[in-house]
Scaffold this active site. Sequence first.
Site, PDB file in Angstrom:
ATOM      1  N   ASP A  16      -0.670   0.162   2.411  1.00  0.00           N
ATOM      2  CA  ASP A  16      -1.488   0.587   3.547  1.00  0.00           C
ATOM      3  C   ASP A  16      -0.902  -0.013   4.829  1.00  0.00           C
ATOM      4  O   ASP A  16       0.292  -0.340   4.883  1.00  0.00           O
ATOM      5  CB  ASP A  16      -2.943   0.140   3.325  1.00  0.00           C
ATOM      6  CG  ASP A  16      -3.951   1.129   3.877  1.00  0.00           C
ATOM      7  OD1 ASP A  16      -4.018   1.274   5.108  1.00  0.00           O
ATOM      8  OD2 ASP A  16      -4.679   1.757   3.074  1.00  0.00           O
ATOM      9  N   ASP A  35       6.422  -6.268   3.027  1.00  0.00           N
ATOM     10  CA  ASP A  35       6.437  -5.465   4.246  1.00  0.00           C
ATOM     11  C   ASP A  35       7.529  -4.412   4.171  1.00  0.00           C
ATOM     12  O   ASP A  35       8.712  -4.731   4.139  1.00  0.00           O
ATOM     13  CB  ASP A  35       6.659  -6.366   5.456  1.00  0.00           C
ATOM     14  CG  ASP A  35       6.427  -5.643   6.774  1.00  0.00           C
ATOM     15  OD1 ASP A  35       5.937  -4.494   6.743  1.00  0.00           O
ATOM     16  OD2 ASP A  35       6.726  -6.228   7.836  1.00  0.00           O
ATOM     17  N   HIS A  50      -7.204  -0.429   8.734  1.00  0.00           N
ATOM     18  CA  HIS A  50      -7.461   0.454   7.588  1.00  0.00           C
ATOM     19  C   HIS A  50      -7.205  -0.261   6.270  1.00  0.00           C
ATOM     20  O   HIS A  50      -8.037  -0.225   5.346  1.00  0.00           O
ATOM     21  CB  HIS A  50      -6.588   1.700   7.710  1.00  0.00           C
ATOM     22  CG  HIS A  50      -6.878   2.764   6.701  1.00  0.00           C
ATOM     23  ND1 HIS A  50      -6.285   2.800   5.450  1.00  0.00           N
ATOM     24  CD2 HIS A  50      -7.702   3.838   6.744  1.00  0.00           C
ATOM     25  CE1 HIS A  50      -6.729   3.853   4.775  1.00  0.00           C
ATOM     26  NE2 HIS A  50      -7.582   4.502   5.542  1.00  0.00           N
ATOM     27  N   ASP A 188      -8.660  14.309 -10.008  1.00  0.00           N
ATOM     28  CA  ASP A 188      -8.880  13.815 -11.369  1.00  0.00           C
ATOM     29  C   ASP A 188     -10.216  13.113 -11.540  1.00  0.00           C
ATOM     30  O   ASP A 188     -10.862  13.241 -12.580  1.00  0.00           O
ATOM     31  CB  ASP A 188      -7.739  12.868 -11.763  1.00  0.00           C
ATOM     32  CG  ASP A 188      -6.383  13.536 -11.689  1.00  0.00           C
ATOM     33  OD1 ASP A 188      -6.215  14.582 -12.351  1.00  0.00           O
ATOM     34  OD2 ASP A 188      -5.508  13.047 -10.957  1.00  0.00           O
ATOM     35  N   SER A 214      -9.899   8.083   1.207  1.00  0.00           N
ATOM     36  CA  SER A 214      -9.308   6.740   1.198  1.00  0.00           C
ATOM     37  C   SER A 214     -10.276   5.746   0.581  1.00  0.00           C
ATOM     38  O   SER A 214      -9.921   4.937  -0.281  1.00  0.00           O
ATOM     39  CB  SER A 214      -8.968   6.300   2.626  1.00  0.00           C
ATOM     40  OG  SER A 214      -7.869   6.978   3.154  1.00  0.00           O
TER      41      SER A 214
END
Length: 360
Positions: A16, A35, A50, A188, A214
């Site tokens: 993310d 990273d 986020h 799914d 998300s």
Amino acid sequence: MWEVSTGEGITVAVIDSGVNPSSAALEGQVLPGIDESRRSGDAHDDYLGHGTAMAELIAGTGRDNSIQGLAPGAKILPVRIEMEESSGKFSDGESAVAGAIRAAADSDAHIINMSFGDDRGGGKLEAEAVEYAASKGKLMFAGSGNDRQKVDGEDDYNFPASFSEVASVGALDSQNAAAEFSSQGKVDLAAPGVGLPGWCDESFSSYCTNSGTSDASAIASAAAALIWAEHPEWTANQVLRVMLETAGKPVDGEVSTRVGHGAIRPRAVLLEGKGNPGDPDQHPLLKPAESAAPGEPGESGGGTERAGEPSDEDGDAADTVTVADPGGEGGVPVGLLVGAGVALAVVVAGGVTFAVRRRS
């Protein structure tokens, strides 16, 4: 469920925008990260908020009136990538995403959560990375996508969720139906994804009310962590299989294009002992010839052909899941109780004020 399992011993890699370990909910929960972005700082510097929000839904501890995640005993491994602000899309090309998936696959993480997606993915590098992660025994979840319905009559697939090896998670609303924005196509499982708390932005000064696949993917990853912690001898394939088998089914009993096999129900596994783990080496979303045992290359090539295909073409009734006990346990509202299986554990105490934020 927490009397049986809190997810202790399980690590969830969160690919993310980074994860802020200074969040009250995540103090002591975040491992040194990886990273894969082009930004200054490292994986602990969340440039959007986020990734931290997703991590809190998974493993938040509730400390100091913060968010209580569904698997508060789990650890978070942040893997930072480039994402477009507030869109949930990756913006640095499939090679960067492929690198992040491979890095997570080579880590000690058990589960890889990918609360992002785009139709620009689905290429060879990303497909090979997903296949590699599956061969390393990782369990992968990704959001099915927001507002991705049909283009010229064809399903608009979201990647990496649309790869066969990845469990694509759709969002449910408070009526246990597919949220209006939740994509149809390759889905799914489904999990709560409407009206959940999360950081408004990278300032980490206030929470907003968020909605999106998300969030649903993060909740599904947390549910898997609870199950796997209680059954550490199981493989990723077995954890996912019992999640599929015990899901709160669509009302018509068939696999749906928007809620898949149904709503996650970790309670059915942890408290009722339901679900047959089955073959440890057979991926439940792949046909037998396509699965690879951990450590061996697979043969699916990241395609979209699956072991079971959805039955409905255009949604409607098939996109609502059944709830065995609508009243909930102790009066829990139906919107917080999915399939009588997972009461949302995201709790914010102390009179925290929420702003409504566009879905992510």
